[in-house]
Motif scaffolding. Structure first.
Motif, PDB file in Angstrom:
ATOM      1  N   ARG A  78       1.901  -7.614  -7.860  1.00 31.34           N
ATOM      2  CA  ARG A  78       1.911  -7.750  -6.510  1.00 31.34           C
ATOM      3  C   ARG A  78       0.708  -8.935  -6.102  1.00 31.34           C
ATOM      4  O   ARG A  78       0.557  -8.924  -4.676  1.00 31.34           O
ATOM      5  N   ARG A  79       0.184  -9.694  -6.840  1.00 32.12           N
ATOM      6  CA  ARG A  79      -0.659 -10.524  -6.643  1.00 32.12           C
ATOM      7  C   ARG A  79      -0.538 -11.484  -5.452  1.00 32.12           C
ATOM      8  O   ARG A  79      -1.291 -11.569  -4.645  1.00 32.12           O
ATOM      9  N   GLU A  80       0.847 -11.966  -5.466  1.00 24.15           N
ATOM     10  CA  GLU A  80       0.673 -12.972  -4.341  1.00 24.15           C
ATOM     11  C   GLU A  80       0.781 -12.236  -2.655  1.00 24.15           C
ATOM     12  O   GLU A  80       0.300 -12.437  -1.804  1.00 24.15           O
ATOM     13  N   GLU A  81       1.541 -10.975  -2.651  1.00 23.49           N
ATOM     14  CA  GLU A  81       1.615 -10.307  -1.512  1.00 23.49           C
ATOM     15  C   GLU A  81       0.054  -9.864  -1.040  1.00 23.49           C
ATOM     16  O   GLU A  81      -0.399  -9.870  -0.039  1.00 23.49           O
ATOM     17  N   LEU A  82      -0.596  -9.426  -2.255  1.00 26.46           N
ATOM     18  CA  LEU A  82      -2.027  -9.073  -2.026  1.00 26.46           C
ATOM     19  C   LEU A  82      -2.845 -10.076  -1.706  1.00 26.46           C
ATOM     20  O   LEU A  82      -3.845  -9.885  -0.753  1.00 26.46           O
ATOM     21  N   ALA A  83      -2.783 -11.258  -2.072  1.00 23.97           N
ATOM     22  CA  ALA A  83      -3.649 -12.380  -1.690  1.00 23.97           C
ATOM     23  C   ALA A  83      -3.405 -12.816  -0.290  1.00 23.97           C
ATOM     24  O   ALA A  83      -4.404 -13.068   0.462  1.00 23.97           O
ATOM     25  N   ALA A  84      -2.162 -12.719   0.164  1.00 23.71           N
ATOM     26  CA  ALA A  84      -1.732 -13.111   1.321  1.00 23.71           C
ATOM     27  C   ALA A  84      -2.321 -12.055   2.471  1.00 23.71           C
ATOM     28  O   ALA A  84      -2.701 -12.281   3.730  1.00 23.71           O
ATOM     29  N   LEU A  85      -2.453 -10.894   2.044  1.00 27.40           N
ATOM     30  CA  LEU A  85      -3.008  -9.714   3.008  1.00 27.40           C
ATOM     31  C   LEU A  85      -4.492 -10.076   3.263  1.00 27.40           C
ATOM     32  O   LEU A  85      -4.808 -10.115   4.179  1.00 27.40           O
ATOM     33  N   ALA A  86      -5.467 -10.411   2.117  1.00 28.47           N
ATOM     34  CA  ALA A  86      -6.675 -10.854   2.316  1.00 28.47           C
ATOM     35  C   ALA A  86      -6.726 -11.954   3.098  1.00 28.47           C
ATOM     36  O   ALA A  86      -7.829 -12.048   4.034  1.00 28.47           O
TER      37      ALA A  86
END
Length: 479
Positions: A78-86
């Motif tokens: 889920r790294r892209e989703e979580l990076a966008a969250l940050a």
């Protein structure tokens, strides 16, 4: 993104009595509604963690390791989703957010490995008169409930540095993330649940530190407090915690020495990255740069030119380097400190202004010289995109300048001379000294902790595990 985020207690979402809007630091838009835990709800989380610890503390190490490996794999997926969250909640430039997620994955994998490496040692009982006929050894056992209070600037990885070691050691944990970055922490709830962590071992309470701090640090069931944040709050936590174990990472005023003979052109971009990465909102952000007089003019020219080329914009844009600070309050403070220095005789080489790109929460990358030693930009932690340059004549002078700070987390030295490198390594008063690199360098398995007002205790996964376990002696009388 959900319209509302509740508290995570006992393996389930629980509604709170009160909610507050979470807004984007960059755009000002409302992102969602966040539960504001009361002291009673925080106490429930602690009691729940204590109950879950009874079983989790006995879980075999290989199973704890498996759970942490699974979490790392879920984050990886889920790294892209979580990076966008940050990027949304912390205004972290997307490329910096991606780098943080990559480190977070590695941190949990280090924790998974550490879970299988918790060992004691044999004690030579017969080395003492009266110890003959006895056998002794030590065990490391989990200590119980750990509370973790985390900052906004690395909302995934600094959480991982507390949650990962706590779970690796067999402890239960209550996590309170920074008010501005709850979503990154709350994302862990479903991920750890999916990974098979038993209910109640990880609890997440969101809300105001001023309201929850005392219950999280002074409750009788809490055995360890791990905090990253300001020195002022750290002192309060230490008083409240009493004899409980504490790890306090309280910031820095990181300095770099560029010694004579250094080839400066290849290191400029590295120094700029250390000073202005994530808007300088990094505990070991490069703040003071002491350059040998023979190199000072050229270094200043190259460093300021590189800083002025940094791209200011939205955190969601791929090429953005500098974006909104975490709040307008932070931007106002930084502007006041720069103005104070200039009024006292400092010169602005580049920057020194709020950007018109997005109101007053963006502050341009700023380079100062001729700063009086009493100015806050020299003595305190700026925690913003400001770097201060000064020259020196000899290495002893530079070491004295660095050591004059009340902080001592990390320091860096560029030098081609091996004797100078060892001298600086021995004499600089810091938890870590990096030779031929910036003090902002960190990999997640290395020991990390400061001296003086930078705090107490050591992070870095295996080292944090040691601080989250109790050394127990087992002694046998063999007759």
């Amino acid at each position: 993104m959900r319209q509302q985020y509740d508290l995570w207690i006992g393996g389930e979402w629980r509604q709170a009595k009160r909610y507050e809007p979470l807004t984007s630091p960059y755009s000002g838009e409302t992102l969602t509604q966040i539960a504001q835990a009361s002291p009673a709800e925080a106490e429930l989380a602690i009691e729940t963690a204590h109950e879950a610890f009874a079983a989790y503390g006995l879980m075999p190490a290989f199973r704890r390791s498996q759970i942490l490996y699974r979490v790392a794999d879920i984050i990886d997926r889920r790294r892209e989703e979580l990076a966008a969250l940050a990027a949304l909640e912390a205004a972290k430039p997307l490329k910096a957010a991606r780098a943080e997620i990559a480190r977070t994955i590695e941190t949990y994998r280090f924790a998974a490995e550490a879970a299988k490496s918790i060992t004691g040692e044999q004690v030579a009982m017969d080395a003492a008169e009266g110890g003959q006929g006895r056998m002794g050894f030590t065990l490391r056992t989990p200590i119980g409930v750990v509370t973790a209070i985390t900052p906004f600037n690395f909302p995934f990885n600094l959480v991982a540095h507390k949650v990962g070691p706590a779970l690796a050691a067999g402890n239960a944990i209550v996590l309170k993330p920074a008010e501005q970055t709850p979503l990154s922490a709350l994302a862990l709830a479903d991920m750890f649940s999916e990974a098979g962590l038993p209910s109640g071992v990880l609890n997440i309470v969101t809300g105001a530190g001023a309201e929850l701090g005392e219950i999280l640090t002074a409750h009788p069931l809490v055995k360890k407090v791990s905090f990253t944040g300001s020195h002022t709050v750290g002192e309060i936590i230490q008083r409240q915690a009493g004899l409980r174990r504490t790890t306090l990472e309280l910031g820095s005023n990181a300095a770099l020495i560029v010694d004579k003979g250094t080839d400066i052109e290849p290191i400029i971009d590295r120094c700029v990255a250390g000073a202005f990465g994530y808007n300088g909102q990094v505990c070991i952000s490069l703040q003071r740069i002491l350059v040998h007089a023979s190199l000072y003019s050229r270094f200043t020219e190259l460093f300021a030119a590189a800083a002025s080329r940094l791209v200011v914009g939205s955190p969601l844009e791929e090429n953005t380097d500098i974006t909104s600070l975490i709040s307008a309050k932070a931007a106002n403070r930084i502007a006041d400190w720069v103005d104070e220095a200039v009024a006292a005789g400092a010169s602005i080489v580049t920057g020194g202004r709020r950007s018109t790109e997005q109101g007053n929460s963006i502050y341009e990358p700023t380079v100062l010289r001729d700063v009086p030693r009493f100015a806050k930009v020299w003595t305190e932690e700026v925690f913003g995109p400001v770097a201060v340059l000064a020259s020196f004549e000899n290495l002893d002078e530079a070491i004295r300048e660095v050591n004059a700070s009340r902080y001592g987390l990390m320091a860096g030295v560029y030098t081609p001379d091996l004797n100078s490198a060892f001298k600086a390594a021995r004499q600089l008063e810091a938890g870590g000294v990096v030779i031929n690199d910036i003090p902002t360098f960190r990999v997640d398995q290395m020991p990390y902790g400061g001296v003086k007002d930078s705090g107490k205790g050591t992070e870095g996964v295996a080292y944090a595990v040691q601080e989250m376990t109790q050394l127990k002696l087992i002694a046998f009388n063999l007759g």
